[in-house]
Design a protein around this motif. Structure first.
Motif, mmCIF file in Angstrom:
data_model
loop_
_atom_site.group_PDB
_atom_site.id
_atom_site.type_symbol
_atom_site.label_atom_id
_atom_site.label_comp_id
_atom_site.label_asym_id
_atom_site.label_seq_id
_atom_site.Cartn_x
_atom_site.Cartn_y
_atom_site.Cartn_z
ATOM 1 N N GLU A 18 1.819 14.579 -1.684
ATOM 2 C CA GLU A 18 2.495 14.054 -2.865
ATOM 3 C C GLU A 18 3.978 13.822 -2.577
ATOM 4 O OE1 GLU A 18 3.362 15.293 -7.530
ATOM 5 O OE2 GLU A 18 2.040 16.509 -6.269
ATOM 6 N N PHE A 19 4.594 14.774 -1.876
ATOM 7 C CA PHE A 19 6.012 14.643 -1.546
ATOM 8 C C PHE A 19 6.248 13.467 -0.592
ATOM 9 C CE2 PHE A 19 9.538 15.577 1.350
ATOM 10 C CZ PHE A 19 10.578 15.750 0.440
ATOM 11 N N VAL A 20 5.433 13.380 0.450
ATOM 12 C CA VAL A 20 5.618 12.329 1.453
ATOM 13 C C VAL A 20 5.232 10.964 0.905
ATOM 14 C CG1 VAL A 20 4.851 11.492 3.705
ATOM 15 C CG2 VAL A 20 5.336 13.909 3.378
ATOM 16 N N GLY A 21 4.179 10.928 0.082
ATOM 17 C CA GLY A 21 3.680 9.658 -0.425
ATOM 18 C C GLY A 21 4.702 8.888 -1.221
ATOM 19 N N ARG A 22 5.604 9.600 -1.883
ATOM 20 C CA ARG A 22 6.644 8.935 -2.664
ATOM 21 C C ARG A 22 7.711 8.322 -1.769
ATOM 22 N NH1 ARG A 22 6.332 13.818 -5.747
ATOM 23 N NH2 ARG A 22 8.315 14.495 -4.859
ATOM 24 N N ARG A 23 7.770 8.757 -0.517
ATOM 25 C CA ARG A 23 8.826 8.313 0.382
ATOM 26 C C ARG A 23 8.304 7.487 1.552
ATOM 27 N NH1 ARG A 23 9.954 12.898 -2.045
ATOM 28 N NH2 ARG A 23 12.109 13.498 -2.493
ATOM 29 N N PHE A 24 7.005 7.580 1.790
ATOM 30 C CA PHE A 24 6.453 6.956 2.982
ATOM 31 C C PHE A 24 5.363 5.958 2.578
ATOM 32 C CE2 PHE A 24 4.394 6.515 7.081
ATOM 33 C CZ PHE A 24 5.444 6.613 7.971
ATOM 34 N N ALA A 25 5.764 4.735 2.270
ATOM 35 C CA ALA A 25 4.813 3.713 1.832
ATOM 36 C C ALA A 25 3.925 3.222 2.966
ATOM 37 C CB ALA A 25 5.577 2.535 1.223
ATOM 38 N N GLY A 26 4.196 3.680 4.186
ATOM 39 C CA GLY A 26 3.409 3.233 5.325
ATOM 40 C C GLY A 26 2.044 3.880 5.431
ATOM 41 N N ARG A 27 1.752 4.907 4.588
ATOM 42 C CA ARG A 27 0.434 5.539 4.627
ATOM 43 C C ARG A 27 -0.617 4.551 4.134
ATOM 44 N NH1 ARG A 27 -0.463 9.568 1.261
ATOM 45 N NH2 ARG A 27 -1.913 10.633 2.636
ATOM 46 N N ASP A 28 -1.668 4.385 4.912
ATOM 47 C CA ASP A 28 -2.716 3.417 4.591
ATOM 48 C C ASP A 28 -3.882 4.158 3.940
ATOM 49 O OD1 ASP A 28 -4.554 1.436 4.389
ATOM 50 O OD2 ASP A 28 -4.518 0.836 6.493
ATOM 51 N N GLU A 29 -3.974 4.092 2.604
ATOM 52 C CA GLU A 29 -5.025 4.800 1.885
ATOM 53 C C GLU A 29 -6.399 4.206 2.164
ATOM 54 O OE1 GLU A 29 -4.388 7.489 0.537
ATOM 55 O OE2 GLU A 29 -2.200 7.425 0.319
ATOM 56 N N ALA A 30 -6.470 2.996 2.700
ATOM 57 C CA ALA A 30 -7.761 2.377 3.005
ATOM 58 C C ALA A 30 -8.413 3.000 4.239
ATOM 59 C CB ALA A 30 -7.589 0.872 3.210
ATOM 60 N N HIS A 31 -7.636 3.773 5.007
ATOM 61 C CA HIS A 31 -8.171 4.428 6.202
ATOM 62 C C HIS A 31 -7.862 5.927 6.117
ATOM 63 C CE1 HIS A 31 -7.685 0.205 7.392
ATOM 64 N NE2 HIS A 31 -8.738 0.414 8.158
ATOM 65 N N PRO A 32 -8.616 6.669 5.299
ATOM 66 C CA PRO A 32 -8.301 8.084 5.039
ATOM 67 C C PRO A 32 -8.402 8.976 6.261
ATOM 68 C CG PRO A 32 -10.452 7.490 4.118
ATOM 69 C CD PRO A 32 -9.803 6.211 4.545
ATOM 70 N N ARG A 33 -9.098 8.556 7.309
ATOM 71 C CA ARG A 33 -9.230 9.388 8.507
ATOM 72 C C ARG A 33 -8.112 9.133 9.517
ATOM 73 N NH1 ARG A 33 -13.851 12.231 8.899
ATOM 74 N NH2 ARG A 33 -13.545 12.514 11.126
ATOM 75 N N SER A 34 -7.249 8.187 9.216
ATOM 76 C CA SER A 34 -6.130 7.920 10.114
ATOM 77 C C SER A 34 -5.124 9.060 10.046
ATOM 78 C CB SER A 34 -5.445 6.611 9.738
ATOM 79 O OG SER A 34 -4.297 6.403 10.546
ATOM 80 N N LEU A 35 -4.692 9.543 11.194
ATOM 81 C CA LEU A 35 -3.735 10.652 11.273
ATOM 82 C C LEU A 35 -2.361 10.194 11.738
ATOM 83 C CD1 LEU A 35 -6.084 13.330 12.912
ATOM 84 C CD2 LEU A 35 -5.553 13.022 10.493
ATOM 85 N N TRP A 36 -2.176 8.896 11.842
ATOM 86 C CA TRP A 36 -0.902 8.348 12.326
ATOM 87 C C TRP A 36 -0.566 7.115 11.508
ATOM 88 C CZ3 TRP A 36 0.614 3.637 14.452
ATOM 89 C CH2 TRP A 36 1.872 3.625 15.081
ATOM 90 N N HIS A 37 0.667 7.038 11.022
ATOM 91 C CA HIS A 37 1.089 5.929 10.181
ATOM 92 C C HIS A 37 2.481 5.485 10.603
ATOM 93 C CE1 HIS A 37 -2.243 7.088 7.537
ATOM 94 N NE2 HIS A 37 -1.814 8.324 7.709
ATOM 95 N N ARG A 38 2.790 4.227 10.351
ATOM 96 C CA ARG A 38 4.067 3.657 10.777
ATOM 97 C C ARG A 38 4.727 2.937 9.613
ATOM 98 N NH1 ARG A 38 6.593 3.718 16.134
ATOM 99 N NH2 ARG A 38 8.351 2.294 15.950
ATOM 100 N N LEU A 39 6.044 3.102 9.493
ATOM 101 C CA LEU A 39 6.819 2.371 8.497
ATOM 102 C C LEU A 39 8.166 2.041 9.111
ATOM 103 C CD1 LEU A 39 7.159 1.250 5.631
ATOM 104 C CD2 LEU A 39 8.032 3.490 4.951
ATOM 105 N N GLY A 40 8.317 0.811 9.589
ATOM 106 C CA GLY A 40 9.550 0.411 10.252
ATOM 107 C C GLY A 40 9.784 1.254 11.495
ATOM 108 N N ALA A 41 10.934 1.924 11.542
ATOM 109 C CA ALA A 41 11.264 2.749 12.700
ATOM 110 C C ALA A 41 10.737 4.184 12.565
ATOM 111 C CB ALA A 41 12.775 2.791 12.894
#
Length: 237
Positions: A18-41
């Motif tokens: 919940e804390f990270v989700g508000r700050r990290f829009a790079g999380r891809d909810e369509a792939h719930p098993r993904s353990l790595w996400h990218r947002l710019g740098a």
């Protein structure tokens, strides 16, 4: 910046997500098993909560979010300080010493052997105790061993009560916190680290902060077991 957070199997996943989700829009909810996400740098990595201090200390990640209890255990076990900062309260629990009322224990079962040793060494009249490391769900083992006690993470206390155990001494309060290698580390766009309150180790662990061997603490009385942190919950003794 690379940020490490607990994976979905962790008890801390909900409040951290919940804390990270508000700050990290790079999380891809369509792939719930993904353990790595990218947002710019910036990158976000999900992993086991107990591994996060290791990843921070090694430089694999820049910033970690995990339990204060996990970070204290790592610092004591590795004799290496990390910089801990408080987040707003999310899921406060307590690391406590527990046993059956009236029992004289000889063995302590725990997920926190380093915290247990530091606390025992700081007690006014320490007794020799065997420390056995287990990984969760130890209440039944403690109840079955006539000489057993435990240092456990307790939230509601229902499992303790169901197994006939009493909470005798709370060692520290714990919640999610931010961990970095040094206090001056900056969190970049995701987290303003310098705006977060610094968390010290619990008072019974202060031997580490003064670079004194823990064994010298054997005649020192245990101090107050809770501390109020400005901007966050009580985190330690």
């Amino acid at each position: 910046m690379i940020l490490a957070v607990p994976a979905s199997s962790s008890r801390l996943f909900g409040p951290v997500a919940e804390f990270v989700g508000r700050r990290f829009a790079g999380r891809d909810e369509a792939h719930p098993r993904s353990l790595w996400h990218r947002l710019g740098a910036d990158s976000l990595v999900q992993c086991r909560g107990f591994d996060i201090p290791d990843l921070v200390a090694s430089g694999t990640v820049d910033v970690g979010i995990t339990g204060y209890d996990v970070c204290v255990e790592w610092c004591l076990a590795n004799d290496q300080p990390l910089a801990l900062r408080a987040l707003p309260p999310a899921r406060t629990s307590f690391v406590t010493y527990c046993t059956v009322a009236g029992r004289i224990p000889r063995t302590i079962y725990t997920e926190y052997p380093a915290i247990t040793r530091a606390w025992l060494a700081a007690c006014a009249n320490p007794r020799p105790m065997r420390i056995v490391r287990l990984h969760g769900a130890t209440e039944g083992v403690i109840r079955a061993d006539d000489n057993g006690a435990g240092v456990l993470l307790v939230t509601s206390g229902q499992t303790l009560a169901a197994n006939g155990l009493d909470v005798e001494v709370p060692l520290l309060a714990t919640d999610v916190c931010v961990v970095t290698r040094n206090p001056s580390c900056r969190g970049g766009t995701l987290i303003n680290l310098l705006a977060l309150p610094v968390l010290p180790l619990p008072s019974f662990c202060e031997a580490m902060a003064t670079s004194e061997p823990i064994q010298r603490q054997t005649r020192r009385r245990t101090k107050s077991v809770t501390r109020e942190s400005s901007g966050g919950p009580s985190r330690g003794a």
